[in-house]
Write a protein that holds these residues in place. Sequence first.
Motif, PDB file in Angstrom:
ATOM      1  N   PHE A  26       0.810  -1.219   0.000  1.00  9.04           N
ATOM      2  CA  PHE A  26       0.000   0.000   0.000  1.00  9.04           C
ATOM      3  C   PHE A  26       0.846   1.271   0.000  1.00  9.04           C
ATOM      4  CE2 PHE A  26      -3.546  -2.658   1.725  1.00  9.04           C
ATOM      5  CZ  PHE A  26      -4.467  -2.342   0.756  1.00  9.04           C
ATOM      6  N   GLN A  27       2.065   1.185   0.515  1.00  7.90           N
ATOM      7  CA  GLN A  27       2.880   2.371   0.730  1.00  7.90           C
ATOM      8  C   GLN A  27       4.207   2.208   0.007  1.00  7.90           C
ATOM      9  OE1 GLN A  27       0.662   3.098   4.988  1.00  7.90           O
ATOM     10  NE2 GLN A  27       2.654   2.203   5.027  1.00  7.90           N
ATOM     11  N   PRO A  28       4.279   2.679  -1.231  1.00  7.57           N
ATOM     12  CA  PRO A  28       5.447   2.406  -2.073  1.00  7.57           C
ATOM     13  C   PRO A  28       6.725   3.031  -1.528  1.00  7.57           C
ATOM     14  CG  PRO A  28       4.018   4.048  -3.093  1.00  7.57           C
ATOM     15  CD  PRO A  28       3.271   3.508  -1.921  1.00  7.57           C
ATOM     16  N   ASN A  29       7.832   2.443  -1.949  1.00  5.18           N
ATOM     17  CA  ASN A  29       9.155   2.841  -1.482  1.00  5.18           C
ATOM     18  C   ASN A  29       9.846   3.754  -2.494  1.00  5.18           C
ATOM     19  OD1 ASN A  29      11.858   2.821  -0.375  1.00  5.18           O
ATOM     20  ND2 ASN A  29      12.307   1.139  -1.819  1.00  5.18           N
ATOM     21  N   GLU A  30      10.273   4.935  -2.042  1.00  4.81           N
ATOM     22  CA  GLU A  30      11.102   5.815  -2.867  1.00  4.81           C
ATOM     23  C   GLU A  30      12.406   6.174  -2.153  1.00  4.81           C
ATOM     24  OE1 GLU A  30       8.855   9.244  -4.012  1.00  4.81           O
ATOM     25  OE2 GLU A  30       7.378   8.094  -5.181  1.00  4.81           O
ATOM     26  N   TYR A  31      12.732   5.428  -1.113  1.00  2.00           N
ATOM     27  CA  TYR A  31      13.916   5.766  -0.308  1.00  2.00           C
ATOM     28  C   TYR A  31      14.942   4.640  -0.282  1.00  2.00           C
ATOM     29  CZ  TYR A  31      16.806   6.911   3.735  1.00  2.00           C
ATOM     30  OH  TYR A  31      17.875   7.159   4.567  1.00  2.00           O
ATOM     31  N   TYR A  32      14.530   3.451   0.019  1.00  2.00           N
ATOM     32  CA  TYR A  32      15.464   2.337   0.145  1.00  2.00           C
ATOM     33  C   TYR A  32      15.891   1.824  -1.227  1.00  2.00           C
ATOM     34  CZ  TYR A  32      14.451   2.386   5.101  1.00  2.00           C
ATOM     35  OH  TYR A  32      14.327   2.782   6.415  1.00  2.00           O
ATOM     36  N   GLY A  33      17.064   1.221  -1.273  1.00  2.00           N
ATOM     37  CA  GLY A  33      17.651   0.806  -2.535  1.00  2.00           C
ATOM     38  C   GLY A  33      16.884  -0.274  -3.262  1.00  2.00           C
ATOM     39  N   ASP A  34      16.222  -1.149  -2.511  1.00  2.00           N
ATOM     40  CA  ASP A  34      15.411  -2.185  -3.149  1.00  2.00           C
ATOM     41  C   ASP A  34      14.297  -2.594  -2.191  1.00  2.00           C
ATOM     42  OD1 ASP A  34      16.531  -4.028  -1.276  1.00  2.00           O
ATOM     43  OD2 ASP A  34      18.155  -4.482  -2.653  1.00  2.00           O
ATOM     44  N   GLU A  35      13.417  -3.424  -2.682  1.00  2.00           N
ATOM     45  CA  GLU A  35      12.251  -3.803  -1.886  1.00  2.00           C
ATOM     46  C   GLU A  35      12.651  -4.594  -0.649  1.00  2.00           C
ATOM     47  OE1 GLU A  35       8.900  -6.950  -2.712  1.00  2.00           O
ATOM     48  OE2 GLU A  35       8.221  -5.024  -3.496  1.00  2.00           O
ATOM     49  N   ASP A  36      13.650  -5.450  -0.749  1.00  2.00           N
ATOM     50  CA  ASP A  36      14.042  -6.239   0.406  1.00  2.00           C
ATOM     51  C   ASP A  36      14.546  -5.356   1.546  1.00  2.00           C
ATOM     52  OD1 ASP A  36      13.342  -8.440  -1.016  1.00  2.00           O
ATOM     53  OD2 ASP A  36      15.350  -9.273  -1.221  1.00  2.00           O
ATOM     54  N   ALA A  37      15.301  -4.327   1.219  1.00  2.00           N
ATOM     55  CA  ALA A  37      15.777  -3.407   2.251  1.00  2.00           C
ATOM     56  C   ALA A  37      14.606  -2.660   2.882  1.00  2.00           C
ATOM     57  CB  ALA A  37      16.776  -2.420   1.652  1.00  2.00           C
ATOM     58  N   TYR A  38      13.635  -2.302   2.069  1.00  2.00           N
ATOM     59  CA  TYR A  38      12.430  -1.630   2.570  1.00  2.00           C
ATOM     60  C   TYR A  38      11.657  -2.550   3.502  1.00  2.00           C
ATOM     61  CZ  TYR A  38       7.894   0.852   2.262  1.00  2.00           C
ATOM     62  OH  TYR A  38       6.716   1.516   2.539  1.00  2.00           O
ATOM     63  N   LEU A  39      11.470  -3.800   3.080  1.00  2.00           N
ATOM     64  CA  LEU A  39      10.752  -4.764   3.910  1.00  2.00           C
ATOM     65  C   LEU A  39      11.452  -4.967   5.249  1.00  2.00           C
ATOM     66  CD1 LEU A  39       9.837  -7.481   1.255  1.00  2.00           C
ATOM     67  CD2 LEU A  39       8.212  -6.087   2.549  1.00  2.00           C
ATOM     68  N   ASP A  40      12.770  -5.064   5.225  1.00  2.00           N
ATOM     69  CA  ASP A  40      13.514  -5.259   6.469  1.00  2.00           C
ATOM     70  C   ASP A  40      13.310  -4.082   7.423  1.00  2.00           C
ATOM     71  OD1 ASP A  40      14.511  -7.694   5.652  1.00  2.00           O
ATOM     72  OD2 ASP A  40      16.431  -6.895   4.960  1.00  2.00           O
ATOM     73  N   ALA A  41      13.301  -2.867   6.881  1.00  2.00           N
ATOM     74  CA  ALA A  41      13.125  -1.677   7.720  1.00  2.00           C
ATOM     75  C   ALA A  41      11.712  -1.627   8.297  1.00  2.00           C
ATOM     76  CB  ALA A  41      13.410  -0.423   6.902  1.00  2.00           C
ATOM     77  N   VAL A  42      10.728  -1.936   7.471  1.00  2.00           N
ATOM     78  CA  VAL A  42       9.342  -1.937   7.950  1.00  2.00           C
ATOM     79  C   VAL A  42       9.163  -3.003   9.028  1.00  2.00           C
ATOM     80  CG1 VAL A  42       6.955  -2.390   7.294  1.00  2.00           C
ATOM     81  CG2 VAL A  42       8.401  -0.990   5.811  1.00  2.00           C
ATOM     82  N   ALA A  43       9.720  -4.185   8.793  1.00  2.00           N
ATOM     83  CA  ALA A  43       9.585  -5.280   9.757  1.00  2.00           C
ATOM     84  C   ALA A  43      10.237  -4.926  11.092  1.00  2.00           C
ATOM     85  CB  ALA A  43      10.202  -6.552   9.184  1.00  2.00           C
ATOM     86  N   ALA A  44      11.396  -4.301  11.033  1.00  2.00           N
ATOM     87  CA  ALA A  44      12.079  -3.917  12.271  1.00  2.00           C
ATOM     88  C   ALA A  44      11.237  -2.939  13.077  1.00  2.00           C
ATOM     89  CB  ALA A  44      13.440  -3.304  11.939  1.00  2.00           C
ATOM     90  N   ALA A  45      10.570  -2.027  12.391  1.00  2.00           N
ATOM     91  CA  ALA A  45       9.708  -1.066  13.087  1.00  2.00           C
ATOM     92  C   ALA A  45       8.443  -1.742  13.610  1.00  2.00           C
ATOM     93  CB  ALA A  45       9.358   0.081  12.146  1.00  2.00           C
ATOM     94  N   LEU A  46       7.863  -2.611  12.801  1.00  2.00           N
ATOM     95  CA  LEU A  46       6.632  -3.284  13.208  1.00  2.00           C
ATOM     96  C   LEU A  46       6.844  -4.186  14.418  1.00  2.00           C
ATOM     97  CD1 LEU A  46       4.992  -4.222   9.781  1.00  2.00           C
ATOM     98  CD2 LEU A  46       3.978  -2.786  11.566  1.00  2.00           C
ATOM     99  N   LYS A  47       8.048  -4.673  14.609  1.00  2.00           N
ATOM    100  CA  LYS A  47       8.316  -5.526  15.769  1.00  2.00           C
ATOM    101  C   LYS A  47       7.918  -4.827  17.062  1.00  2.00           C
ATOM    102  CE  LYS A  47      11.863  -8.484  17.849  1.00  2.00           C
ATOM    103  NZ  LYS A  47      11.484  -8.175  19.243  1.00  2.00           N
TER     104      LYS A  47
END
Length: 376
Positions: free
Chosen positions: A160-181
Amino acid sequence: MTILTTHVGSLPRPADLLDLINAHDRGEEVDTGELARVVERSVHDAVALQAEIGIDVPSDGEMSKIGYATYLRHRMSGFELGDAPRATPADLDAYPDYKERLHRSGATVTYQRPICRGPIAYTDTRPLETDLATLRAAVEATGGSRAFMNAPSPGIVALFQPNEYYGDEDAYLDAVAAALKTEYDAIVAAGFDLQIDAPDLGMGRHNKYKELTDEQFLARAEVLVEVLNHALRDVPRERARIHLCWGNYEGPHTYDIAVEKVAGVVLRAKPGTILCEAANPRHGHDWAGWAAEKIPDDTVFCPGVIDTTTNFVEHPGLVAERISRFTDIVGHDRVMAGTDCGFGTFAGWGGVVPELAVEKLRSLVEGAALASTNGR
């Protein structure tokens, strides 16, 4: 064996709450004290109604949230509102006349579009702490003890919330997951069951990943589950549940990936309870796909035995019949009864009118009682 009842989470919000929460999400000046009071009252009313109906494992109805994933921009850094292309479901693209009818009828979701344009971090825990305290007080007021609270999967946040900051989707997912924890751990620490909303494992196939082959999508789904499991590493399996969904909208759903293809990936997710669609016309037969899988001995199924896209009120006898499909697979002691999806996935949007959502939940409870009797 008594079959417990629950639902997927969101319930219709009252009109005065809708006015306030939508204005707040748009950035308009809102009396925050009044908003807090209306949210608190709405949660207490929702929990009391669930208790009166007979729902065994209630939720706060997601009363404080504008949407089940987009609310995070009010709690996390890194998101800005902006314009970005939105993927539309492949089944709507395939039938443009129907797609146009949905747009004209207002039956499509509109919401503020958060875009990741900076580092993701969980920066404001106060709304979460308030939600937890409010739900606890509401549950205790009814004499109950058990309840659940929703939180999105990393994959559905990225959808739902596209990434324009992280280098790739996996890096974005890792950052989101770390916050969601932060949110996952807090919900469980507060004594509630944690529900992970993961439509990315179903709906994602014909939405964000519609240009991929099934095999390519399943490879991505493996990554999504791995990232989720890492975020859940400190959450006991029995305290978490996962909701698999192909999209809570009335449509052809002719591009939905078959449950037989995704079941194995979903079963590798850590949550011990699986909430799955089992009522709507496209997924009412999915019990057969689950039956063909090797189900872990500690997995609980919570089939959706109520369709959340139609105003037909299911007969309790049909509800009991749908439940029995799953008790035949894993036994009565490993089945709960739920709904296909939420009744208010986004604030102010839903296919079922509030008064009939209540009647559907009553039928859910009556059908579960019938199924419990039949299992004795």
